[in-house]
Design an enzyme around this catalytic site. Sequence first.
Site, PDB file in Angstrom:
ATOM      1  N   LEU A  36       5.870   4.360  28.546  1.00 48.26           N
ATOM      2  CA  LEU A  36       5.068   5.527  28.135  1.00 48.26           C
ATOM      3  C   LEU A  36       5.469   6.015  26.745  1.00 48.26           C
ATOM      4  O   LEU A  36       5.716   7.194  26.513  1.00 48.26           O
ATOM      5  CB  LEU A  36       5.176   6.656  29.158  1.00 48.26           C
ATOM      6  CG  LEU A  36       4.634   6.343  30.560  1.00 48.26           C
ATOM      7  CD1 LEU A  36       4.807   7.540  31.484  1.00 48.26           C
ATOM      8  CD2 LEU A  36       3.166   5.911  30.491  1.00 48.26           C
ATOM      9  N   ASP A 133      -3.543 -13.537  17.694  1.00 43.70           N
ATOM     10  CA  ASP A 133      -3.894 -14.532  16.682  1.00 43.70           C
ATOM     11  C   ASP A 133      -3.173 -14.288  15.358  1.00 43.70           C
ATOM     12  O   ASP A 133      -3.123 -15.169  14.489  1.00 43.70           O
ATOM     13  CB  ASP A 133      -5.398 -14.585  16.459  1.00 43.70           C
ATOM     14  CG  ASP A 133      -6.027 -13.258  16.070  1.00 43.70           C
ATOM     15  OD1 ASP A 133      -5.288 -12.258  15.932  1.00 43.70           O
ATOM     16  OD2 ASP A 133      -7.262 -13.199  15.911  1.00 43.70           O
ATOM     17  N   TYR A 158       4.960  -6.974  12.500  1.00 43.54           N
ATOM     18  CA  TYR A 158       4.384  -7.069  13.838  1.00 43.54           C
ATOM     19  C   TYR A 158       4.122  -8.522  14.210  1.00 43.54           C
ATOM     20  O   TYR A 158       4.546  -9.001  15.272  1.00 43.54           O
ATOM     21  CB  TYR A 158       3.082  -6.274  13.921  1.00 43.54           C
ATOM     22  CG  TYR A 158       2.209  -6.687  15.081  1.00 43.54           C
ATOM     23  CD1 TYR A 158       2.656  -6.534  16.389  1.00 43.54           C
ATOM     24  CD2 TYR A 158       0.946  -7.257  14.873  1.00 43.54           C
ATOM     25  CE1 TYR A 158       1.858  -6.930  17.465  1.00 43.54           C
ATOM     26  CE2 TYR A 158       0.155  -7.648  15.938  1.00 43.54           C
ATOM     27  CZ  TYR A 158       0.614  -7.485  17.226  1.00 43.54           C
ATOM     28  OH  TYR A 158      -0.169  -7.891  18.285  1.00 43.54           O
ATOM     29  N   LYS A 162       5.863 -10.926  17.204  1.00 46.19           N
ATOM     30  CA  LYS A 162       5.123 -11.591  18.275  1.00 46.19           C
ATOM     31  C   LYS A 162       5.331 -13.109  18.209  1.00 46.19           C
ATOM     32  O   LYS A 162       5.450 -13.771  19.253  1.00 46.19           O
ATOM     33  CB  LYS A 162       3.635 -11.259  18.186  1.00 46.19           C
ATOM     34  CG  LYS A 162       3.290  -9.822  18.529  1.00 46.19           C
ATOM     35  CD  LYS A 162       3.682  -9.451  19.952  1.00 46.19           C
ATOM     36  CE  LYS A 162       2.786 -10.101  20.973  1.00 46.19           C
ATOM     37  NZ  LYS A 162       3.110  -9.644  22.363  1.00 46.19           N
ATOM     38  N   LYS A 197      -6.704   2.690  16.222  1.00 50.08           N
ATOM     39  CA  LYS A 197      -7.359   1.413  15.967  1.00 50.08           C
ATOM     40  C   LYS A 197      -8.751   1.634  15.365  1.00 50.08           C
ATOM     41  O   LYS A 197      -9.377   2.675  15.549  1.00 50.08           O
ATOM     42  CB  LYS A 197      -7.453   0.609  17.252  1.00 50.08           C
ATOM     43  CG  LYS A 197      -6.101   0.282  17.884  1.00 50.08           C
ATOM     44  CD  LYS A 197      -5.297  -0.717  17.070  1.00 50.08           C
ATOM     45  CE  LYS A 197      -4.058  -1.163  17.841  1.00 50.08           C
ATOM     46  NZ  LYS A 197      -3.343  -2.253  17.182  1.00 50.08           N
ATOM     47  N   TYR A 215      -9.660   0.065   4.287  1.00 48.47           N
ATOM     48  CA  TYR A 215      -8.697  -0.591   3.410  1.00 48.47           C
ATOM     49  C   TYR A 215      -9.415  -1.476   2.384  1.00 48.47           C
ATOM     50  O   TYR A 215     -10.250  -2.312   2.732  1.00 48.47           O
ATOM     51  CB  TYR A 215      -7.753  -1.465   4.223  1.00 48.47           C
ATOM     52  CG  TYR A 215      -6.642  -0.722   4.918  1.00 48.47           C
ATOM     53  CD1 TYR A 215      -5.823   0.162   4.231  1.00 48.47           C
ATOM     54  CD2 TYR A 215      -6.390  -0.934   6.272  1.00 48.47           C
ATOM     55  CE1 TYR A 215      -4.791   0.826   4.877  1.00 48.47           C
ATOM     56  CE2 TYR A 215      -5.359  -0.277   6.916  1.00 48.47           C
ATOM     57  CZ  TYR A 215      -4.560   0.600   6.206  1.00 48.47           C
ATOM     58  OH  TYR A 215      -3.529   1.254   6.843  1.00 48.47           O
ATOM     59  N   HIS A 306      -2.038  -7.573   3.663  1.00 49.44           N
ATOM     60  CA  HIS A 306      -3.174  -7.536   4.582  1.00 49.44           C
ATOM     61  C   HIS A 306      -3.818  -8.915   4.717  1.00 49.44           C
ATOM     62  O   HIS A 306      -4.328  -9.482   3.739  1.00 49.44           O
ATOM     63  CB  HIS A 306      -4.207  -6.531   4.060  1.00 49.44           C
ATOM     64  CG  HIS A 306      -5.126  -6.022   5.113  1.00 49.44           C
ATOM     65  ND1 HIS A 306      -6.027  -5.006   4.889  1.00 49.44           N
ATOM     66  CD2 HIS A 306      -5.295  -6.367   6.417  1.00 49.44           C
ATOM     67  CE1 HIS A 306      -6.698  -4.741   5.994  1.00 49.44           C
ATOM     68  NE2 HIS A 306      -6.276  -5.568   6.933  1.00 49.44           N
TER      69      HIS A 306
END
Length: 364
Positions: A36, A133, A158, A162, A197, A215, A306
Amino acid sequence: MKNLLVTGGAGFIGTNFVYYWLDKYPEDHIVVLDALTYAGNKANLTEAEKNPKFEFVHGNILDQSLVETLLENHNIDTIVHFAAESHVDRSIHGPDEFINTNIVGTHTLLKAAKKIWLDADNKSHRFHHISTDEVYGTLGPDDPPFTELTPYAPNSPYAASKASSDHLVRAYHETYGLNTTISNCSNNYGPFQFPEKLIPLVIINVLFNKPLPIYGDGRQIRDWLYVDDHNRGVDLILEKGIPGQTYNIGGTNEWANIDIVHLICDLLLKKFSNDTSLAKQFANSPAAQANHPASLISHVKDRAGHDRRYAINAKKIKNNLGFIPEESFETGIRKTLTWFLDHQPWWNELLDVSYKDWIAVNYA
């Protein structure tokens, strides 16, 4: 009958997975383990808690002793591992939490699973790891979509965290024989998505007459997948996937960010024109005065590192497991828009000081 441990089950995708699974497999037992943090919301699971086959545990995947106890006490045979820090912007400003949760947390789960499932009993089991992805890096405009054989080239903290967790999951299969599978999915959208998001952010900001921060030029391209289509893919992998294999789950649905923003603005304007109650409920929205919400678009400095384009080749899961998305982007985005309009109390609770501060920092 399965006994599932769903990590991160109070988050966006995990919540939808819980409801999907309880509806499709009413005899199965689900235990959700969730810390949480800001994006986990126990209120998401209010309806699930009415089901005697469901149990919620407030705890952290970093607590190996707790995980082992849950695996033993609930006779867990399947782990579906959603729990992760997942927002790229947050990883740029504070990568430590991503390393801790996504890498160390995943390794803690793997150690617990190995101890209970292999070292103690060698029982039938499956550890399914949800990935992204973004581990594959970025694509040029004419590059073919990512396949399961695309080399990893993560560009954000990030994505790197992953990618690292993916490698650990694979290693536990290859080294110890743990029955693992991995799915790398494209951008999900749908009910219960946290408002930072893109899609929920645009919806909510239009309703409150706030800028729509884009962006750079907004031409970054993503492959979009409705959340329950993702869950159908995970279901197929658990049912028919081969241990040790990775499956890409995509929507074959590439959109530039700026085009999605324009689409949502168009759909909201139409919603307001067809439902006069919306103008009363969201009187500050430009759509309440029949003005086009696209006027709120504001281009901001591009995100560091990015990625320009993601695209998923989903032929493996389609050909081997029979996966076909049920939702088109048109049907999925309309469902999502309707859900957010109908659930203002849910997302209003999330618009707290920390979220507003995050918006101010990232979109100033």
